[in-house]
Design a protein around this motif. Structure first.
Motif, PDB file in Angstrom:
ATOM      1  N   GLY A   1       0.774  -1.238   0.000  1.00  0.00           N
ATOM      2  CA  GLY A   1       0.000   0.000   0.000  1.00  0.00           C
ATOM      3  C   GLY A   1       0.801   1.281   0.000  1.00  0.00           C
ATOM      4  O   GLY A   1       0.231   2.358   0.117  1.00  0.00           O
TER       5      GLY A   1
ATOM      6  N   ALA B   1      -0.349   3.768  -2.783  1.00  0.00           N
ATOM      7  CA  ALA B   1      -1.597   4.479  -2.501  1.00  0.00           C
ATOM      8  C   ALA B   1      -1.429   5.514  -1.393  1.00  0.00           C
ATOM      9  O   ALA B   1      -2.082   6.554  -1.416  1.00  0.00           O
ATOM     10  CB  ALA B   1      -2.694   3.481  -2.141  1.00  0.00           C
TER      11      ALA B   1
ATOM     12  N   PRO C   1      -2.066   9.016  -3.622  1.00  0.00           N
ATOM     13  CA  PRO C   1      -3.418   8.474  -3.673  1.00  0.00           C
ATOM     14  C   PRO C   1      -4.266   8.934  -4.853  1.00  0.00           C
ATOM     15  O   PRO C   1      -5.274   8.309  -5.164  1.00  0.00           O
ATOM     16  CB  PRO C   1      -4.033   8.925  -2.345  1.00  0.00           C
ATOM     17  CG  PRO C   1      -3.251  10.131  -1.959  1.00  0.00           C
ATOM     18  CD  PRO C   1      -1.857   9.885  -2.479  1.00  0.00           C
ATOM     19  N   ASP C   2      -3.860  10.017  -5.514  1.00  0.00           N
ATOM     20  CA  ASP C   2      -4.609  10.462  -6.685  1.00  0.00           C
ATOM     21  C   ASP C   2      -4.281   9.618  -7.919  1.00  0.00           C
ATOM     22  O   ASP C   2      -5.029   9.627  -8.890  1.00  0.00           O
ATOM     23  CB  ASP C   2      -4.369  11.947  -6.956  1.00  0.00           C
ATOM     24  CG  ASP C   2      -2.900  12.310  -7.058  1.00  0.00           C
ATOM     25  OD1 ASP C   2      -2.072  11.644  -6.396  1.00  0.00           O
ATOM     26  OD2 ASP C   2      -2.571  13.263  -7.783  1.00  0.00           O
TER      27      ASP C   2
ATOM     28  N   PHE D   1      -2.616   6.167  -7.498  1.00  0.00           N
ATOM     29  CA  PHE D   1      -2.634   4.751  -7.135  1.00  0.00           C
ATOM     30  C   PHE D   1      -3.731   4.463  -6.119  1.00  0.00           C
ATOM     31  O   PHE D   1      -4.052   5.306  -5.282  1.00  0.00           O
ATOM     32  CB  PHE D   1      -1.290   4.330  -6.535  1.00  0.00           C
ATOM     33  CG  PHE D   1      -0.139   4.478  -7.477  1.00  0.00           C
ATOM     34  CD1 PHE D   1       0.095   3.552  -8.479  1.00  0.00           C
ATOM     35  CD2 PHE D   1       0.720   5.559  -7.372  1.00  0.00           C
ATOM     36  CE1 PHE D   1       1.157   3.696  -9.350  1.00  0.00           C
ATOM     37  CE2 PHE D   1       1.795   5.709  -8.230  1.00  0.00           C
ATOM     38  CZ  PHE D   1       2.010   4.776  -9.226  1.00  0.00           C
ATOM     39  N   THR D   2      -4.256   3.254  -6.180  1.00  0.00           N
ATOM     40  CA  THR D   2      -5.257   2.789  -5.212  1.00  0.00           C
ATOM     41  C   THR D   2      -5.015   1.313  -4.971  1.00  0.00           C
ATOM     42  O   THR D   2      -4.067   0.751  -5.503  1.00  0.00           O
ATOM     43  CB  THR D   2      -6.688   3.058  -5.722  1.00  0.00           C
ATOM     44  OG1 THR D   2      -7.622   2.811  -4.678  1.00  0.00           O
ATOM     45  CG2 THR D   2      -7.024   2.218  -6.948  1.00  0.00           C
ATOM     46  N   GLN D   3      -5.855   0.714  -4.165  1.00  0.00           N
ATOM     47  CA  GLN D   3      -5.763  -0.725  -3.933  1.00  0.00           C
ATOM     48  C   GLN D   3      -7.080  -1.364  -4.326  1.00  0.00           C
ATOM     49  O   GLN D   3      -8.153  -0.787  -4.090  1.00  0.00           O
ATOM     50  CB  GLN D   3      -5.426  -1.014  -2.471  1.00  0.00           C
ATOM     51  CG  GLN D   3      -3.999  -0.621  -2.123  1.00  0.00           C
ATOM     52  CD  GLN D   3      -3.674  -0.905  -0.681  1.00  0.00           C
ATOM     53  OE1 GLN D   3      -4.119  -0.195   0.195  1.00  0.00           O
ATOM     54  NE2 GLN D   3      -2.892  -1.944  -0.454  1.00  0.00           N
ATOM     55  N   ASP D   4      -6.994  -2.572  -4.908  1.00  0.00           N
ATOM     56  CA  ASP D   4      -8.205  -3.268  -5.308  1.00  0.00           C
ATOM     57  C   ASP D   4      -8.861  -3.926  -4.094  1.00  0.00           C
ATOM     58  O   ASP D   4      -8.396  -3.772  -2.961  1.00  0.00           O
ATOM     59  CB  ASP D   4      -7.922  -4.272  -6.442  1.00  0.00           C
ATOM     60  CG  ASP D   4      -7.015  -5.417  -6.035  1.00  0.00           C
ATOM     61  OD1 ASP D   4      -6.811  -5.645  -4.828  1.00  0.00           O
ATOM     62  OD2 ASP D   4      -6.505  -6.096  -6.954  1.00  0.00           O
TER      63      ASP D   4
ATOM     64  N   GLY E   1      -2.093  -3.200  -5.207  1.00  0.00           N
ATOM     65  CA  GLY E   1      -2.022  -1.899  -5.842  1.00  0.00           C
ATOM     66  C   GLY E   1      -2.499  -1.922  -7.276  1.00  0.00           C
ATOM     67  O   GLY E   1      -2.363  -2.918  -7.986  1.00  0.00           O
ATOM     68  N   LYS E   2      -3.077  -0.808  -7.688  1.00  0.00           N
ATOM     69  CA  LYS E   2      -3.451  -0.616  -9.083  1.00  0.00           C
ATOM     70  C   LYS E   2      -3.453   0.876  -9.388  1.00  0.00           C
ATOM     71  O   LYS E   2      -3.548   1.705  -8.476  1.00  0.00           O
ATOM     72  CB  LYS E   2      -4.792  -1.262  -9.407  1.00  0.00           C
ATOM     73  CG  LYS E   2      -5.988  -0.608  -8.790  1.00  0.00           C
ATOM     74  CD  LYS E   2      -7.256  -1.313  -9.238  1.00  0.00           C
ATOM     75  CE  LYS E   2      -8.462  -0.419  -9.061  1.00  0.00           C
ATOM     76  NZ  LYS E   2      -9.651  -0.978  -9.671  1.00  0.00           N
TER      77      LYS E   2
ATOM     78  N   VAL F   1      -5.148   4.155 -10.710  1.00  0.00           N
ATOM     79  CA  VAL F   1      -6.505   4.680 -10.798  1.00  0.00           C
ATOM     80  C   VAL F   1      -6.865   4.808 -12.281  1.00  0.00           C
ATOM     81  O   VAL F   1      -6.056   5.337 -13.064  1.00  0.00           O
ATOM     82  CB  VAL F   1      -6.604   6.052 -10.092  1.00  0.00           C
ATOM     83  CG1 VAL F   1      -7.947   6.704 -10.340  1.00  0.00           C
ATOM     84  CG2 VAL F   1      -6.329   5.911  -8.607  1.00  0.00           C
TER      85      VAL F   1
ATOM     86  N   GLN G   1      -5.479   7.410 -14.984  1.00  0.00           N
ATOM     87  CA  GLN G   1      -4.237   8.000 -14.478  1.00  0.00           C
ATOM     88  C   GLN G   1      -2.997   7.238 -14.957  1.00  0.00           C
ATOM     89  O   GLN G   1      -1.914   7.428 -14.397  1.00  0.00           O
ATOM     90  CB  GLN G   1      -4.252   8.030 -12.949  1.00  0.00           C
ATOM     91  CG  GLN G   1      -5.324   8.905 -12.370  1.00  0.00           C
ATOM     92  CD  GLN G   1      -5.124  10.363 -12.721  1.00  0.00           C
ATOM     93  OE1 GLN G   1      -4.012  10.876 -12.734  1.00  0.00           O
ATOM     94  NE2 GLN G   1      -6.206  11.036 -13.032  1.00  0.00           N
TER      95      GLN G   1
END
Length: 63
Positions: free
Chosen positions: A14, A17, A21-22, A24-27, A32-33, A35, A38
Motif C-alpha cells: 500500500g 496508494a 493516492p490520486d 494509485f489505489t488498492q483493489d 495496488g493498481k 486509478v 491515471q
C-alpha cells in the motif's frame, strides 16, 4: 509517462496508494493498481516517489 504495476510482484503493502493516492489505489484484495484514467501519471510529482517506496519494485514508470 506511462505507469504500470506488476500484479505478480505486488504484495499489497500500500505504499503507492499512501504516497500518491490520486494516481494509485488498492483493489478489493488489497493489491495496488493505477486509478483508471491515471495511467499517464496525472502530472503528480509523487509518482516516482511512490515507485521508489514500493518494497518489491512492482511499479514501472516509463518516460
Amino acid at each position: 509517462m506511462h505507469l504500470s504495476i506488476d500484479g505478480e510482484l505486488c504484495i499489497g503493502a500500500g505504499q503507492c496508494a499512501l504516497t500518491s493516492p490520486d494516481v494509485f489505489t488498492q483493489d478489493d484484495d488489497g493489491f495496488g493498481k493505477v486509478v483508471p484514467g491515471q495511467e499517464g501519471g496525472g502530472g503528480s510529482p509523487l509518482v516516482r516517489e511512490a515507485a521508489r517506496a514500493c518494497p518489491v519494485q512492482a511499479i514501472s514508470v516509463e518516460g
